[in-house]
Design a protein around this motif. Structure first.
Motif, mmCIF file in Angstrom:
data_model
loop_
_atom_site.group_PDB
_atom_site.id
_atom_site.type_symbol
_atom_site.label_atom_id
_atom_site.label_comp_id
_atom_site.label_asym_id
_atom_site.label_seq_id
_atom_site.Cartn_x
_atom_site.Cartn_y
_atom_site.Cartn_z
ATOM 1 N N PRO A 33 23.088 34.818 49.159
ATOM 2 C CA PRO A 33 23.930 33.637 49.334
ATOM 3 C C PRO A 33 24.992 33.573 48.246
ATOM 4 C CG PRO A 33 21.863 33.018 48.319
ATOM 5 C CD PRO A 33 21.752 34.484 48.675
ATOM 6 N N PRO A 34 26.129 32.991 48.543
ATOM 7 C CA PRO A 34 27.153 32.865 47.507
ATOM 8 C C PRO A 34 26.638 31.997 46.368
ATOM 9 C CG PRO A 34 27.695 31.497 49.399
ATOM 10 C CD PRO A 34 26.522 32.358 49.794
ATOM 11 N N PRO A 35 26.995 32.324 45.149
ATOM 12 C CA PRO A 35 26.492 31.516 44.024
ATOM 13 C C PRO A 35 26.989 30.086 44.140
ATOM 14 C CG PRO A 35 28.271 32.971 43.312
ATOM 15 C CD PRO A 35 27.919 33.366 44.710
ATOM 16 N N ASP A 36 26.072 29.170 43.899
ATOM 17 C CA ASP A 36 26.454 27.766 43.939
ATOM 18 C C ASP A 36 27.360 27.448 42.752
ATOM 19 O OD1 ASP A 36 23.205 26.690 45.094
ATOM 20 O OD2 ASP A 36 25.003 27.213 46.217
ATOM 21 N N PRO A 37 28.362 26.631 42.959
ATOM 22 C CA PRO A 37 29.184 26.227 41.820
ATOM 23 C C PRO A 37 28.375 25.358 40.870
ATOM 24 C CG PRO A 37 29.717 24.908 43.753
ATOM 25 C CD PRO A 37 28.763 25.991 44.202
ATOM 26 N N GLU A 38 28.901 25.217 39.663
ATOM 27 C CA GLU A 38 28.256 24.331 38.714
ATOM 28 C C GLU A 38 28.192 22.920 39.301
ATOM 29 O OE1 GLU A 38 26.860 24.751 35.613
ATOM 30 O OE2 GLU A 38 26.979 26.869 36.130
ATOM 31 N N PRO A 39 27.075 22.226 39.093
ATOM 32 C CA PRO A 39 26.984 20.866 39.637
ATOM 33 C C PRO A 39 28.145 20.013 39.150
ATOM 34 C CG PRO A 39 24.876 21.575 38.750
ATOM 35 C CD PRO A 39 25.883 22.613 38.345
ATOM 36 N N ARG A 40 28.798 19.347 40.066
ATOM 37 C CA ARG A 40 29.929 18.502 39.713
ATOM 38 C C ARG A 40 29.442 17.114 39.337
ATOM 39 N NH1 ARG A 40 34.527 18.513 44.035
ATOM 40 N NH2 ARG A 40 35.405 17.182 42.430
ATOM 41 N N ARG A 41 30.105 16.558 38.347
ATOM 42 C CA ARG A 41 29.845 15.178 37.959
ATOM 43 C C ARG A 41 31.095 14.366 38.256
ATOM 44 N NH1 ARG A 41 27.552 16.677 31.917
ATOM 45 N NH2 ARG A 41 25.704 17.850 32.604
ATOM 46 N N GLU A 42 30.909 13.259 38.910
ATOM 47 C CA GLU A 42 32.040 12.396 39.241
ATOM 48 C C GLU A 42 31.718 10.968 38.830
ATOM 49 O OE1 GLU A 42 33.948 14.529 43.194
ATOM 50 O OE2 GLU A 42 32.410 12.977 43.454
ATOM 51 N N LEU A 43 32.733 10.293 38.331
ATOM 52 C CA LEU A 43 32.568 8.890 37.977
ATOM 53 C C LEU A 43 33.868 8.171 38.298
ATOM 54 C CD1 LEU A 43 30.791 7.362 34.966
ATOM 55 C CD2 LEU A 43 33.108 6.593 35.496
ATOM 56 N N HIS A 44 33.738 7.065 38.997
ATOM 57 C CA HIS A 44 34.897 6.254 39.346
ATOM 58 C C HIS A 44 34.706 4.858 38.762
ATOM 59 C CE1 HIS A 44 36.145 9.327 42.258
ATOM 60 N NE2 HIS A 44 34.870 9.394 42.575
ATOM 61 N N LEU A 45 35.714 4.394 38.024
ATOM 62 C CA LEU A 45 35.705 3.048 37.476
ATOM 63 C C LEU A 45 36.953 2.357 37.994
ATOM 64 C CD1 LEU A 45 34.455 0.894 35.667
ATOM 65 C CD2 LEU A 45 35.668 1.908 33.723
ATOM 66 N N SER A 46 36.777 1.458 38.945
ATOM 67 C CA SER A 46 37.912 0.883 39.661
ATOM 68 C C SER A 46 37.937 -0.632 39.507
ATOM 69 C CB SER A 46 37.820 1.223 41.161
ATOM 70 O OG SER A 46 37.639 2.615 41.351
ATOM 71 N N PRO A 47 39.149 -1.188 39.314
ATOM 72 C CA PRO A 47 39.244 -2.656 39.281
ATOM 73 C C PRO A 47 39.029 -3.237 40.672
ATOM 74 C CG PRO A 47 41.428 -1.667 39.210
ATOM 75 C CD PRO A 47 40.444 -0.534 39.121
ATOM 76 N N THR A 48 38.356 -4.368 40.739
ATOM 77 C CA THR A 48 38.157 -5.050 42.013
ATOM 78 C C THR A 48 39.164 -6.188 42.132
ATOM 79 O OG1 THR A 48 36.467 -6.472 41.007
ATOM 80 C CG2 THR A 48 35.707 -4.459 42.081
ATOM 81 N N LEU A 49 39.231 -6.788 43.314
ATOM 82 C CA LEU A 49 40.252 -7.794 43.573
ATOM 83 C C LEU A 49 40.089 -9.037 42.710
ATOM 84 C CD1 LEU A 49 40.491 -7.569 47.468
ATOM 85 C CD2 LEU A 49 41.972 -6.498 45.752
ATOM 86 N N ASP A 50 38.876 -9.278 42.189
ATOM 87 C CA ASP A 50 38.661 -10.462 41.354
ATOM 88 C C ASP A 50 38.836 -10.162 39.870
ATOM 89 O OD1 ASP A 50 36.460 -8.918 40.959
ATOM 90 O OD2 ASP A 50 34.978 -10.452 41.430
ATOM 91 N N GLY A 51 39.395 -8.976 39.539
ATOM 92 C CA GLY A 51 39.673 -8.651 38.152
ATOM 93 C C GLY A 51 38.518 -8.023 37.405
ATOM 94 N N ARG A 52 37.377 -7.862 38.061
ATOM 95 C CA ARG A 52 36.244 -7.209 37.425
ATOM 96 C C ARG A 52 36.351 -5.697 37.657
ATOM 97 N NH1 ARG A 52 32.082 -10.727 36.212
ATOM 98 N NH2 ARG A 52 30.469 -9.178 36.595
ATOM 99 N N GLY A 53 35.299 -4.941 37.425
ATOM 100 C CA GLY A 53 35.340 -3.504 37.614
ATOM 101 C C GLY A 53 34.097 -3.015 38.339
ATOM 102 N N ARG A 54 34.253 -1.994 39.149
ATOM 103 C CA ARG A 54 33.121 -1.410 39.871
ATOM 104 C C ARG A 54 32.959 0.038 39.418
ATOM 105 N NH1 ARG A 54 30.053 -2.749 44.102
ATOM 106 N NH2 ARG A 54 29.017 -1.081 45.240
ATOM 107 N N LEU A 55 31.732 0.379 39.009
ATOM 108 C CA LEU A 55 31.422 1.708 38.507
ATOM 109 C C LEU A 55 30.575 2.449 39.526
ATOM 110 C CD1 LEU A 55 31.496 3.615 35.962
ATOM 111 C CD2 LEU A 55 29.297 2.605 35.331
ATOM 112 N N ASP A 56 30.989 3.662 39.868
ATOM 113 C CA ASP A 56 30.248 4.473 40.832
ATOM 114 C C ASP A 56 30.240 5.905 40.314
ATOM 115 O OD1 ASP A 56 28.954 5.033 43.392
ATOM 116 O OD2 ASP A 56 30.802 6.094 43.886
ATOM 117 N N ALA A 57 29.075 6.517 40.274
ATOM 118 C CA ALA A 57 28.961 7.865 39.701
ATOM 119 C C ALA A 57 28.099 8.750 40.578
ATOM 120 C CB ALA A 57 28.380 7.803 38.285
ATOM 121 N N ASN A 58 28.385 10.038 40.538
ATOM 122 C CA ASN A 58 27.590 11.060 41.217
ATOM 123 C C ASN A 58 27.236 12.108 40.166
ATOM 124 O OD1 ASN A 58 26.351 12.800 42.958
ATOM 125 N ND2 ASN A 58 28.207 13.400 44.052
ATOM 126 N N LEU A 59 25.982 12.128 39.725
ATOM 127 C CA LEU A 59 25.575 12.929 38.573
ATOM 128 C C LEU A 59 24.595 14.016 38.989
ATOM 129 C CD1 LEU A 59 24.936 10.003 36.045
ATOM 130 C CD2 LEU A 59 27.046 11.322 36.368
#
Length: 388
Positions: free
Chosen positions: A156-182
């Motif tokens: 099988p083709p070698p798997d790439p290094e595990p990707r880490r993603e993190l999104h920190l986005s402002p919400t409509l009420d001025g707060r922030g939403r944090l979402d991550a894939n680790l």
């Protein structure tokens, strides 16, 4: 055709009837499917670039009035359905619901997509008429089997290094939403750090929930890093946040904002002011030199800081890039006699800074603070000054 659709929508009266409402939602799904297909074709041809938008997502925010989350979701779905003609057809015909399509887009990965395409017809027969919970369960099981099959193949083709993603986005009420894939290592590291930083959970009236305790712990971890790190170039210690507040508001309990325009309530301002260094930024008046005239082309720090306070971010109409992504732009070029002062400067992100220097694109800063953009085809758009 769209005029007929507009007239039909205008004449529709929906009642609080289960059957009628369910049928209307199904018809909306079919219309959404056609819109999604059109978005996919529009995106593939990169037609969003014609008016200076940086992506399909940005175009949808500007022209459809969508939030960033809505626009990103539609763009992602449209892009994925270009690779899944069977799913796209089933969506348009009403065989699949919008929820089922969302599940397919969320669960099927790039790695297993070719297998899914090969089995698309079979999968669609299984999913037809299935409830959303059963759809999700089936797709999760299918995805697991597909991953196992790919892992078991010879060479099988070698798997790439595990990707880490993190999104920190402002919400409509001025707060922030944090979402991550680790990946597993990062997940265990973050979980352990939060667990150790977390205050003991107590039960009782007024007690914080476990989720609130975890959020406080994450903030404490970040604050500890900022207080003690010395390796990062330009690293700062307290304060870690640039806060913009008028002096009367600071003294009288009024609100403030961050340099990106996110609102801060009076209680938060008081807490920050208790343990912060204060310095002033003069945006008008004789106390600071904000007009460097023709003496320099480079924007001095005092002027740039005031520019950030005034503009908050990119002033190209429809752009939401924050100030840290932006550069100062001379509206009248310096080499053509333009001055390096606030009346001749706006913030533009790199993409739009490059665009505005192309032939046919013109930008004006009106005395009211409104930015007026004229495009090569003569159309104009405006960007109102931020408030606060």
């Amino acid at each position: 055709m769209l005029d007929v659709l507009a007239e039909a929508i205008e004449g529709v009266e929906l009642h609080a009837d289960a059957g009628e409402l369910a049928r209307a939602l199904g018809l909306r799904d079919r219309l959404d499917a056609k819109v999604t297909a059109a978005v996919g074709a529009f995106d593939a041809a990169e037609l969003w670039d014609a008016d200076g938008s940086v992506s399909m997502t940005a175009w949808l925010r500007i022209h459809a009035g969508m939030t960033s989350r809505q626009a990103k979701r539609l763009s992602t779905t449209a892009r994925r359905l270009r690779d899944l003609p069977g799913v796209s057809w089933a969506y348009r015909s009403g065989t699949l619901t919008g929820g089922q399509v969302d599940a397919i887009v969320a669960i099927i990965t790039d790695r297993t997509l070719p297998l899914f395409v090969d089995q698309e017809a079979t999968v669609l027969r299984v999913l037809e008429g299935e409830a959303i919970t059963d759809t999700v369960r089936f797709l999760q099981e299918w995805q697991a089997r597909a991953e196992a099959l790919l892992d078991s193949r010879d060479d099988p083709p070698p798997d790439p290094e595990p990707r880490r993603e993190l999104h920190l986005s402002p919400t409509l009420d001025g707060r922030g939403r944090l979402d991550a894939n680790l990946d597993p290592e990062a997940h265990d590291l973050v979980r352990t750090a939060i667990r150790l930083a977390q205050a003991p959970y107590t039960v009782g009236d007024g007690a914080k929930s476990p989720a609130e305790c975890r959020a406080d712990a994450l903030v404490d971890v970040c604050r500890f890093f900022l207080d003690h790190q010395h390796a990062k170039v330009g690293g700062r210690h307290r304060p870690h946040l640039n806060v913009i507040v008028d002096l009367p508001d600071l003294l009288g309990g009024g609100p403030g904002r961050t340099s990106d325009g996110l609102p801060l309530d009076p209680a938060t301002l008081k807490k920050l002011a208790c343990d912060a260094g204060l310095h002033r930024i003069i945006t008008d008046g004789p106390s600071a030199i904000l007009d460097y005239g023709r003496t320099t082309r480079t924007i001095p720090p005092a002027v740039y800081t005031s520019l950030v306070v005034r503009d908050w971010g990119c002033r190209f109409p429809g752009c939401d890039r924050p100030a840290q992504w932006c550069e100062g732009h001379h509206i009248t070029p310096w080499e053509a006699g333009g001055r390096t002062d606030l009346s001749n400067l706006v913030l533009l992100c790199s993409k739009h800074h490059h665009r505005i220097h192309l032939k046919g694109w013109h930008l004006k800063l009106l005395p009211t603070g409104v930015v007026e953009l004229t495009m090569p085809d003569g159309q104009t758009r405006t960007s109102r000054p931020p408030t606060g």
